[in-house]
Design a protein around this motif. Sequence first.
Motif, short mmCIF file in Angstrom:
data_model
loop_
_atom_site.label_atom_id
_atom_site.label_comp_id
_atom_site.label_asym_id
_atom_site.label_seq_id
_atom_site.Cartn_x
_atom_site.Cartn_y
_atom_site.Cartn_z
N SER A 113 0.91 -1.10 -0.46
CA SER A 113 -0.10 0.27 -0.20
C SER A 113 0.92 1.15 0.22
O SER A 113 1.95 0.98 0.57
CB SER A 113 -0.65 -0.17 1.21
N VAL A 114 0.67 2.10 -0.97
CA VAL A 114 1.14 4.00 -0.68
C VAL A 114 0.36 4.82 -0.73
O VAL A 114 -0.17 4.72 -1.31
CB VAL A 114 1.64 3.79 -2.08
N SER A 115 0.74 5.28 0.35
CA SER A 115 -0.54 6.89 0.46
C SER A 115 0.88 7.81 0.83
O SER A 115 1.25 8.13 0.44
CB SER A 115 -0.35 6.46 2.47
N LEU A 116 -0.56 9.04 0.84
CA LEU A 116 0.26 10.42 0.37
C LEU A 116 -0.66 11.39 0.88
O LEU A 116 -1.80 11.47 0.59
CB LEU A 116 0.47 10.23 -1.46
N CYS A 117 -0.21 12.16 1.45
CA CYS A 117 -0.76 13.78 1.54
C CYS A 117 -0.37 14.86 0.94
O CYS A 117 0.80 14.74 0.63
CB CYS A 117 -1.20 14.28 3.21
N ALA A 118 -1.18 15.13 -0.17
CA ALA A 118 -0.54 16.64 -0.93
C ALA A 118 -2.23 17.85 -1.33
O ALA A 118 -2.82 17.47 -1.21
CB ALA A 118 -0.06 15.76 -2.74
N ARG A 119 -1.17 18.76 -2.04
CA ARG A 119 -2.12 19.60 -2.20
C ARG A 119 -1.18 20.13 -4.11
O ARG A 119 -0.46 20.08 -4.31
CB ARG A 119 -2.17 21.18 -2.10
N ILE A 120 -2.84 20.31 -4.63
CA ILE A 120 -2.52 20.90 -5.79
C ILE A 120 -3.11 22.08 -6.85
O ILE A 120 -4.14 22.39 -6.42
CB ILE A 120 -2.79 20.08 -6.98
N ASN A 145 -6.48 23.59 -4.82
CA ASN A 145 -5.55 23.95 -3.48
C ASN A 145 -6.06 23.95 -2.63
O ASN A 145 -6.45 23.70 -1.04
CB ASN A 145 -5.82 25.57 -3.96
N GLU A 146 -6.59 22.34 -2.26
CA GLU A 146 -7.33 21.94 -0.91
C GLU A 146 -6.22 20.52 -1.06
O GLU A 146 -5.67 19.47 -1.60
CB GLU A 146 -9.15 21.67 -1.01
N TRP A 147 -5.81 20.28 0.38
CA TRP A 147 -5.26 19.11 0.55
C TRP A 147 -6.16 17.88 0.52
O TRP A 147 -7.17 17.97 0.97
CB TRP A 147 -4.47 18.84 2.37
N PHE A 148 -5.49 16.42 0.20
CA PHE A 148 -6.22 15.30 -0.06
C PHE A 148 -5.01 14.70 0.63
O PHE A 148 -4.06 14.81 0.67
CB PHE A 148 -7.00 15.50 -1.07
N VAL A 149 -5.94 13.54 0.97
CA VAL A 149 -4.94 11.80 1.59
C VAL A 149 -5.44 11.17 1.13
O VAL A 149 -6.35 10.68 0.22
CB VAL A 149 -5.61 11.67 2.58
N LEU A 150 -4.83 10.64 0.10
CA LEU A 150 -4.59 9.07 -1.60
C LEU A 150 -3.95 8.12 -0.77
O LEU A 150 -2.72 7.74 -0.85
CB LEU A 150 -4.80 9.06 -2.57
#
Length: 620
Positions: free
Chosen positions: A43-50, A113-118
């Motif tokens: 599993s791979v998780s990331l928290c990012a914002r575009i 422009n909002e943080w998300f977790v995938l």
Amino acid sequence: KRLRLRHFLRLEHSSRAALTLPDEVKAVDSSTGASIPLIDTFSVSLCARIPSLSPRPTPLLSIAGVIVTVFESGAIGVQSLSGQADDGLLDREDEEDEEDEEEGGKAVRIVSNEWFVLTAVVKAKERLLTLWLDGSEVPLPIDLSAPSAPTLSLPVDKLIYVMSCAPPAAEGAVDTSGLGGVRSDLRFVQFDAVAMGEGEMLAVHVPMGVWSCPCGARNGLGHKFCRRCDAEKVKSGVRPEGDCSKEHPGLTVVVAQSFKEIVLDDSKDVFLDVSADWCGPSVTMFPALCDLASLLKDEKDVVVAKMDLDTNELDRFYLAETFVPNIKLFPKGNKEDFGEVGMAECRSLIKHISERTSGGGGGQPLNSIVAVLCSELEVVMIVARSQAHQCMFVEQGAIEAVTAVMGTYLMFDKAQVCGFKALINLCKGELPKTLSHQCGAVNAVVTAMTEHKEMDEVQEVGCWCLGALVAAHQESKQRAGECGGIDAVCRALRAYSGHEGLQQVALWALGSLAANASDNASQIGKRGGIQLVVNAMRNFSENPQLQEMGCWALANLAACNARCAEYIGKKEGPQAIISAMKQFPKAANVQYTGVVALSHLGSDAAIEKLLSFPSFALFQ
């Protein structure tokens, strides 16, 4: 099994971020022991914002032969690494989200422009790829059974491209993916060599900023409206009648709506536990909080309260942290005393304990005072597991306060046990051990064990605490030898020879007392400690942890005292060590401590005993 990175990384248009897994992260064939070139469950998780979504598909993650992308609408898509359109992998941009609309919801989407977790979960053998966005599963219409579909196994080079994620093309080659880089922000990346379930996924997503709607949907931190029911973000939970918990007397329930009225009341000290139902440590600590609330329910100027972080949003001035459980104390008369994160509550809690220890019980019955102190010591014990909070507590005099509680209320066994546990977590590191030595913590532990000889819990946790205090600290070892610590441990081993847990921690305590301390080792030998170690290893031969502690104790005794080494050989110590190694051939710690112990038994008697075993050649 897990690799976790927490940082803030600004990725510009031309940059690419690659997560290279260490060599330890690999798959191994259990039958042959050979490394497998592909990892097929992970599993791979990331928290990012575009900041701004592009008309072209924006890559989020390149992993296991596929690229996870986001379209201008915020919908998630998946396509093969080659970028071919006819490979059986469809994207969500061409779908109308009919299934979601039939269920009364909307597609899970990313907002600019909002943080998300995938999180991407791969089970290659089952041809299964699952995506989770902000706590909700993304229904991807993909056909992984198609002949041209990727295998989903992680390549042997172990590279995972995050955000601008298409691997750079070779020099002179044409980029066939059609995916260009876009500026983005990356806050968190985690790799797990297991397939996450829903509960494990939520344990990653929710702390990073996912909020729950009453309809059951989970939404990203920046989403102002629920993606399923269009309801505005819930800023406050439902305020209960009387602000009280019906199940737990004395416990106040705080929501965002009542925060100012209850917590910021200048006339009261307010203990506030900010927690969440999905958090294991929050659940573990809740009973102690309820006990504290029950005991203080008649105190007019003290409030013990709980607030659910998942359904309440506070001003960041009062709750800047995102971790749970998060215990705060808002002192009366100065509600803005927050300074460093956590310092105010640590200072106030230790002050509260010290006042009650020095006679500030306010006329309450002694049993009630001790009960409150025990609950507070349990809070210190749990919170001090965090290194940051441990340092704060030590700085505010927690070790001295806990030692004072143990001395003042010596006749209460519960106070001693809670004090032991608090000291175990507080005294990690050279400076805390030195402070504990100066405060007389070793004396307090030995005195409590002597006073409560008939209480097995006091003896067990006392041995554990004594071992923790003297480990790698010579002054504390010497003090323990002088004040009767060795007598206390040996007495516990004799009195509770059938208590497996006590025997295990007592062996560890003897090993800590003997390490690099020849005088202590000599005392242990004179008081029959060597025979007690051997007896415990015989009586509990099925316990690998106890065998490890026994081998470790014998190794330390033999290493620093030649007479002890000779005596171990006479008392069948080598047989006990070799029996443990035979019993647990795959337990690395048992094998290691056993070999170390054997290496120190160099006397003629010990060698004669060792050579009498036909299997000794196995350990040459």
